[in-house]
Motif scaffolding. Structure first.
Motif, short mmCIF file in Angstrom:
data_model
loop_
_atom_site.label_atom_id
_atom_site.label_comp_id
_atom_site.label_asym_id
_atom_site.label_seq_id
_atom_site.Cartn_x
_atom_site.Cartn_y
_atom_site.Cartn_z
N MET A 168 0.82 -1.21 0.00
CA MET A 168 0.00 0.00 0.00
C MET A 168 0.86 1.26 0.00
O MET A 168 2.00 1.25 0.46
CB MET A 168 -0.90 0.03 1.23
CG MET A 168 -2.01 -0.99 1.22
SD MET A 168 -3.04 -0.79 2.71
CE MET A 168 -4.36 -1.93 2.33
N TYR A 169 0.27 2.32 -0.49
CA TYR A 169 0.88 3.65 -0.41
C TYR A 169 -0.02 4.48 0.50
O TYR A 169 -1.18 4.76 0.17
CB TYR A 169 0.97 4.26 -1.81
CG TYR A 169 1.83 5.50 -1.92
CD1 TYR A 169 2.71 5.89 -0.90
CD2 TYR A 169 1.79 6.29 -3.06
CE1 TYR A 169 3.51 7.01 -1.01
CE2 TYR A 169 2.59 7.42 -3.20
CZ TYR A 169 3.44 7.77 -2.17
OH TYR A 169 4.23 8.89 -2.29
N ILE A 170 0.49 4.86 1.65
CA ILE A 170 -0.30 5.51 2.69
C ILE A 170 0.19 6.93 2.91
O ILE A 170 1.39 7.17 3.00
CB ILE A 170 -0.21 4.71 4.02
CG1 ILE A 170 -0.77 3.29 3.83
CG2 ILE A 170 -0.97 5.43 5.14
CD1 ILE A 170 -0.60 2.42 5.07
N LEU A 171 -0.75 7.85 3.02
CA LEU A 171 -0.44 9.25 3.33
C LEU A 171 -0.96 9.56 4.73
O LEU A 171 -2.15 9.40 5.00
CB LEU A 171 -1.11 10.17 2.31
CG LEU A 171 -0.96 11.68 2.56
CD1 LEU A 171 0.49 12.11 2.49
CD2 LEU A 171 -1.81 12.47 1.57
N ASP A 172 -0.07 10.00 5.60
CA ASP A 172 -0.44 10.40 6.96
C ASP A 172 -0.27 11.91 7.08
O ASP A 172 0.85 12.42 7.09
CB ASP A 172 0.44 9.67 7.98
CG ASP A 172 0.05 9.97 9.41
OD1 ASP A 172 -1.15 10.29 9.64
OD2 ASP A 172 0.92 9.90 10.30
N ILE A 173 -1.39 12.62 7.16
CA ILE A 173 -1.37 14.09 7.15
C ILE A 173 -1.36 14.61 8.59
O ILE A 173 -2.11 14.15 9.44
CB ILE A 173 -2.59 14.65 6.40
CG1 ILE A 173 -2.60 14.11 4.97
CG2 ILE A 173 -2.57 16.17 6.39
CD1 ILE A 173 -3.83 14.52 4.18
N GLY A 174 -0.52 15.62 8.83
CA GLY A 174 -0.36 16.13 10.19
C GLY A 174 0.41 15.13 11.03
O GLY A 174 0.05 14.86 12.18
#
Length: 261
Positions: free
Chosen positions: A27-33
């Motif tokens: 998976m390609y995961i984006l964690d914002i903040g």
């Protein structure tokens, strides 16, 4: 002898397991903040064959996040600056986009939610968790803490942030383009009462009250004086040291699936 509720046709012979071990969670995961990267690193550990990107508006904390990731031996991770209102990524980039305690600090949580949806692949998920500050509850009762909470909420509103964003997550998701059937909404709670937890929580809020940008915002907005803030910080310390001390708050959560067209 009872009949199994289900049977796996292939069984678990080595010939089967060889094909299973070929599968990876890429998976390609984006964690914002992402802040100091603690949640971001946990994501990376869960998807060793995938990639995780942590984004933070301020660059100040990112070196700490990189150091933390290095200390955990995690390499499938990257940290960078970015603005949740205008994410610098193409449509349909990430499998999962996550934000924890972010929308409540924004002037335009809907725009942020819409951006999170935009960069999520069809079949992917947007996952958000927000603390409900207005639900802070403690014992013993303390008028200084009551006053502190009132000042906190008024100050948040005065700088146009969104302290009530958590309870609005379903509404925000729908306005961002999600169908109601694709939204799972839940709530959870934190409760601090044992000495170690009280010490961590009480000291953290006492320090935040006096030394974080909260103090400057409150004073600039004339919501409280420095003397008031010192009184609030002392109230947190008193609560922390009380053997009967108890604290709870709720969190609002959504997991939203981007439909495959």
């Amino acid at each position: 002898m009872s009949t199994p509720s289900s049977t796996y046709l292939h069984g678990h012979h080595q010939s089967v397991l060889r094909s299973h071990s070929w599968r990876t969670a890429n998976m390609y995961i984006l964690d914002i903040g992402c802040g100091p990267g603690t949640i971001t690193v946990d994501f990376a550990v869960l998807v060793p064959d995938g990639k995780v990107l942590g984004v933070e508006y301020s660059p100040d904390v990112l070196e700490q996040a990189r150091t933390y990731a290095s200390g955990r031996g995690v390499k499938n991770i990257e940290f960078t600056t970015g603005d949740i209102h205008s994410l610098d990524y193409p449509d349909n980039t990430f499998d999962i986009v996550h934000a924890h305690q972010v929308l409540q600090h924004l002037r335009d949580p809907l725009k942020a939610f819409s951006e999170m949806r935009r960069v999520t692949k069809p079949g992917g998920y947007v996952a958000i968790r927000e603390g409900e500050v207005s639900t802070f509850t403690w014992y013993p009762e303390n008028k200084d803490l009551d006053e502190w909470l009132d000042v906190y909420l008024r100050s948040a509103q005065s700088i146009n942030s969104s302290p009530a964003a958590g309870r609005q997550l379903i509404a925000l998701a729908r306005k961002a383009g999600f169908e109601r059937k694709d939204i799972i909404a839940t709530a959870s709670s934190w409760c601090f009462n044992i000495p170690e937890d009280r010490s961590w929580w009480g000291k953290m809020w006492a320090d935040r009250t006096l030394t974080s940008s909260f103090a400057k915002s409150v004073i600039d907005a004339k919501e409280a004086t420095r003397e008031d803030l010192e009184r609030y910080a002392q109230a947190w310390k008193i609560w922390e040291e009380d053997e009967d001390g108890w604290f709870a708050m709720i969190h609002s959560e959504v997991v939203c699936k981007v439909e495959v067209e």
